[in-house]
Write an enzyme that holds these catalytic residues in place. Structure first.
Site, mmCIF file in Angstrom:
data_model
loop_
_atom_site.group_PDB
_atom_site.id
_atom_site.type_symbol
_atom_site.label_atom_id
_atom_site.label_comp_id
_atom_site.label_asym_id
_atom_site.label_seq_id
_atom_site.Cartn_x
_atom_site.Cartn_y
_atom_site.Cartn_z
ATOM 1 N N GLU A 1 1.507 -4.962 10.772
ATOM 2 C CA GLU A 1 1.186 -3.713 10.802
ATOM 3 C C GLU A 1 1.946 -3.148 11.976
ATOM 4 O O GLU A 1 1.824 -3.390 13.197
ATOM 5 C CB GLU A 1 -0.512 -3.689 11.332
ATOM 6 C CG GLU A 1 -1.280 -4.211 10.486
ATOM 7 C CD GLU A 1 -1.638 -3.694 9.188
ATOM 8 O OE1 GLU A 1 -1.317 -2.477 8.956
ATOM 9 O OE2 GLU A 1 -2.288 -4.334 8.105
ATOM 10 N N GLU B 1 1.626 3.920 2.918
ATOM 11 C CA GLU B 1 1.991 3.302 4.428
ATOM 12 C C GLU B 1 3.644 3.492 4.526
ATOM 13 O O GLU B 1 4.413 2.473 4.245
ATOM 14 C CB GLU B 1 1.494 1.682 4.424
ATOM 15 C CG GLU B 1 0.085 1.794 4.638
ATOM 16 C CD GLU B 1 -0.537 0.409 4.301
ATOM 17 O OE1 GLU B 1 -1.879 0.209 4.398
ATOM 18 O OE2 GLU B 1 0.060 -0.559 4.609
ATOM 19 N N HIS C 1 0.756 -1.138 0.126
ATOM 20 C CA HIS C 1 -0.037 0.104 0.066
ATOM 21 C C HIS C 1 0.949 1.301 -0.165
ATOM 22 O O HIS C 1 1.618 1.422 0.963
ATOM 23 C CB HIS C 1 -0.792 -0.040 1.400
ATOM 24 C CG HIS C 1 -1.764 -1.183 1.417
ATOM 25 N ND1 HIS C 1 -1.949 -2.063 2.174
ATOM 26 C CD2 HIS C 1 -2.544 -1.820 0.317
ATOM 27 C CE1 HIS C 1 -3.039 -2.946 2.078
ATOM 28 N NE2 HIS C 1 -3.330 -2.778 0.853
ATOM 29 N N HIS D 1 3.277 -3.225 6.679
ATOM 30 C CA HIS D 1 2.366 -2.143 6.578
ATOM 31 C C HIS D 1 2.109 -1.307 7.811
ATOM 32 O O HIS D 1 2.709 -1.393 8.739
ATOM 33 C CB HIS D 1 1.019 -2.993 6.472
ATOM 34 C CG HIS D 1 0.896 -3.815 5.211
ATOM 35 N ND1 HIS D 1 -0.075 -3.464 3.971
ATOM 36 C CD2 HIS D 1 1.617 -5.227 5.001
ATOM 37 C CE1 HIS D 1 0.110 -4.460 3.187
ATOM 38 N NE2 HIS D 1 1.095 -5.386 3.507
HETATM 39 ZN ZN ZN Z 1 -1.349 -2.116 4.292
#
Ligand code: ZN
Length: 350
Positions: free
Chosen positions: A224, A69, A66, A160
């Site tokens: 994350e 990020e 992404h 992420h």
């Molecule tokens: Zn992500």
């Protein structure tokens, strides 16, 4: 010597601004005898001088699947530059992938569609930039791990940051293992990297970590690391523990482990968006891991006339929400719910 090696410029910057210079594979050896292979824009591999074919750990860090990020992208950028500058020396074979370069340039999650739903063959037909890139990442990842003799000491961390605030700002998703035991050593490593919670996925998906777990047989996680912020706006102190763990894994022979596990959850419900009119019954700013009670209605869908088609409710107490996003494409995941599990309820390898 290839052109990029001569420039001694920042790899990520060159990949983003002049990707055409990486149309051919470039390979050279640094003065410290580390071999560098640039496979294509944004994808670089380092092979230490002491590497023996197939032996030892093979490690893959992917970031920017992404594009907005940024914190993991900044950590990987720093790692790549330290290796190119030879201020850090490597103990493993390492590949670093900066995945969605064009999305980074527009500071968006993606250009055409969410790349982390395009793995395991979901990139066909290859009619947009994310699909082309997901296919390329898969092929390079397969080839990279195919060279390792022992997948049990190979690792892929897909890095992420989350869109929402979170009761656990740092958490990881353990992809579905099809009945294989979970690695306690990996959970403890994640704890050392500052990961506070781990979600066990219990079904196949089209995420990058599920792809490498299933097709390469390596330890693989979606990680994350905190909350999404623009480039240059991350408080890197928030990411220090993860940065140290990621650097140490590739440059230190043995590191002390921790003994406290992250908090463990398993996925209870995966709620898909089927209609244009899809609504959550909790406020937009509700943090990830906020718990609800049995019977609480989480989301509803309506037809074009506003008639209620279906609602989604908690099926047990302490069921918590993760990754709510009412704006996903139709047919995609709008919400996960998770419930706590104890260590005893999980099947570990040790
Ligand atoms: Zn992500």
């Amino acid at each position: 010597m290839p052109s990029f090696a001569n420039q001694r410029d920042n790899f990520l910057h060159c990949s983003r601004t002049a990707p055409e210079q990486f149309s051919q594979v470039q390979e050279w050896v640094l003065p410290n005898k580390t071999r560098v292979v640039v496979h294509t824009a944004g994808i670089i591999e380092f092979i230490p001088n002491a590497y023996q074919q197939g032996k030892g750990s093979h490690v893959l860090y992917s970031c920017g699947v992404h594009g907005n990020e940024t914190a993991p992208i900044e950590i990987c950028d720093e790692l790549v530059e330290a290796l190119l500058a030879q201020t850090l020396s490597l103990t493993v074979r390492l590949m670093v992938q900066f995945a969605n370069l064009p999305a980074m340039d527009i500071a968006q999650r993606f250009i055409s569609e969410n790349m982390n739903r395009l793995f395991c063959g979901a990139h066909s037909p290859q009619d947009n930039p994310e699909r082309v890139r997901a296919n390329q990442l898969e092929q390079l990842t397969i080839a990279f791990f195919a060279q390792a003799d022992d997948p049990a000491i190979c690792y892929h961390y897909d890095l992420h940051t989350a869109i929402k605030d979170s009761a656990y700002p740092r958490f990881a998703v353990y992809p579905f293992l099809h009945g294989k035991a979970y690695s306690k050593t990996q959970l403890l490593w994640l704890a050392k990297a500052g990961i506070q919670a781990v979600l066990f996925s219990e079904s196949p998906t089209t995420t990058y970590s599920y792809f490498s777990s299933l097709h390469c047989g390596v330890h693989s996680f979606t990680v994350e690391l905190g909350k999404v912020k623009p480039f240059g706006h991350n408080n890197m102190a928030d990411f220090a523990q993860a940065r140290t763990a990621l650097f140490d894994l590739v440059s230190v022979e043995s590191v002390e482990s921790v003994s406290t596990m992250p908090v463990l959850f398993r996925i209870k419900q995966m709620i898909l968006r089927h209609t244009e009119d899809f609504k959550f019954h909790f406020p937009d700013n509700t943090p990830n891991f906020t718990a609800f009670n049995q019977g609480d209605v989480l989301a509803s869908e309506y037809d074009a006339q506003g008639t209620l088609l279906r609602s989604y409710s908690c099926v047990q107490d302490a069921e918590a929400i993760v990754f709510p996003n009412a704006n996903v494409a139709l047919g995609q995941r709008a919400l996960l719910t998770v419930v706590p599990v104890t260590e005893k309820e999980c099947q570990f390898d040790v």
